[in-house]
Scaffold this active site. Structure first.
Site, PDB file in Angstrom:
ATOM      1  CG  ASP A   2      -5.535-111.048 -57.833  1.00  0.00           C
ATOM      2  OD1 ASP A   2      -5.177-110.639 -56.682  1.00  0.00           O
ATOM      3  OD2 ASP A   2      -5.898-110.412 -58.606  1.00  0.00           O
ATOM      4  CG  ASP A  99      -9.864-110.596 -55.143  1.00  0.00           C
ATOM      5  OD1 ASP A  99      -9.268-110.519 -54.085  1.00  0.00           O
ATOM      6  OD2 ASP A  99      -9.693-109.748 -56.190  1.00  0.00           O
ATOM      7  CD  GLU A 100      -4.881-111.314 -53.593  1.00  0.00           C
ATOM      8  OE1 GLU A 100      -4.929-110.033 -53.788  1.00  0.00           O
ATOM      9  OE2 GLU A 100      -3.755-111.933 -52.921  1.00  0.00           O
TER      10      GLU A 100
END
Length: 344
Positions: A2, A99-100
């Site tokens: 993350d 974003d993960e």
DNA sequence: TCTGGGGTCCTATAGCCT
DNA sequence: TCTGAGGCTATAGGACCC
């Protein structure tokens, strides 16, 4: 994995002199306009500012903060570079938004910690960005682990850690437990994940419904058998927009709807898709939100048809209140015939 | 003066069919 | 012919995620 304060950190690569200041990325970057916070820097979070907060509220809490507009294309570019790095570590990768990602490293020779360290190192040296990593036997626990030591963290959780490290956490930390479910759980006396684990399945089902009840029963015990999903087909495509000032006349709504529909159709076409169902959404000034949908007999990517259908859906709304948001969405997506041929 | 925009998934209800 | 159960689909709304 993350990314830490992702949008803000990408902006800081462009504007390094802002590091250390409260920085807020959201909307048009103008805190007097309608919009919400996408990401706040850790400095800004000290003022109680976080994702989803109206920009005006954020400004009231910290007028000296630097407000920046969302520059989605630069975050996408950074995201693509990061995902490319990740996929070199393991081809079994599940993308979770910009974003993960989950990586399945079960079959790798090196230790998980060594993999995580070199992955973090490589992302840092190649992009200048930091991330937090959680290592665990499943996605549920890995996600929680990645959150336990932010920013720039690396946390390992095993089955044996569940009672000591997971059970003391608020139920809200479980994926899928948002404000509404947390409230329901509070009403039956549940605050912590451990308390959830103390209840019979029937109680959870009575509280939260069949599907979520079963899920919570397993989740509280750290059980999660969901596989990584490496390829996903889009189920729907939509565009919506909030007016700077509420609108009460149909022509303005129609013009905006046509513009949004053009956008949706061009995205459908660029992906070789046709749609069966068209849904129009209106949000009124009091935040009351409604939709009207129409399904076609056969999927289409023809602009005139989709526009006509969208306008008809709009005509079914009564305009007794002013409108703050209008949107259009298509689903029932099918691959266009010619693309099917190319594919096979 | 509050409350974005991109999505996914679940639930309830109504109509239709067997 | 009537009644009901159960499945399926379309529609609308809502919770949640990033």
């Amino acid at each position: 994995m993350d990314m830490d304060a992702f949008f803000v950190e990408v902006e800081l690569l462009k504007r390094p002199e802002l590091r250390g200041e409260p920085v807020i990325v959201g909307g048009s970057g103008d805190p007097t306009q309608r919009g919400v916070v996408s990401t706040a820097s850790y400095e800004a979070r000290q003022y109680g500012i976080g994702s989803g907060m109206p920009l005006r509220t954020a400004f009231a809490r910290c007028p000296e903060a630097v407000f920046l507009p969302v520059d989605y294309s630069s975050y996408s570019a950074a995201s693509r570079r990061i995902k490319a790095i990740l996929s070199k570590f393991s081809p079994i990768m599940e993308d979770v938004g910009i974003d993960e990602a989950y990586l399945d490293i079960s079959d790798l020779q090196e230790t998980s910690i060594a993999i995580a360290q070199s992955l973090k190192q490589e992302i840092k040296s190649r992009t200048g960005l930091t991330c937090s990593v959680g290592i665990a036997p499943n996605k549920l626990l890995a996600k929680i682990a990645s959150d336990l030591d932010k920013p720039d963290g690396l946390t390992v959780i095993t089955q044996d850690d569940i009672e000591t490290r997971i059970w003391p956490l608020p139920a809200r930390r479980l994926w899928g437990v948002g404000p509404k479910s947390a409230e329901k759980l509070t009403k039956i006396g549940v605050e912590k994940i451990g308390e959830l684990a103390g209840l019979p399945k029937e109680t959870l089902i009575a509280c939260c419904g069949r599907s979520q009840g079963n899920y919570l029963y397993q989740a509280a015990r750290g059980i999660d058998e969901r596989p990584l999903v490496t390829h996903r087909k889009p189920k729907s495509i939509g565009r919506e927009t909030t007016f700077q000032r509420d609108v009460s006349d149909r022509p303005t709504l129609e013009a905006k709807l046509i513009g949004l529909t053009k956008d949706v159709v061009s995205r459908m076409r660029s992906r070789g898709l046709r749609a069966k169902t068209i849904t129009v959404k209106l949000r009124y000034s009091d935040f009351d939100t409604h939709t009207h949908a129409i399904s076609l007999t056969t999927p289409t990517n023809r602009f005139a048809t989709i526009q006509e259908t969208a306008l008809f859906c709009l005509s079914r709304f009564e305009l007794t209140k002013k409108v703050r948001l209008i949107g259009v969405r298509v689903d029932g997506l099918a691959q266009s015939p010619q693309d099917k041929a190319v594919e096979s």
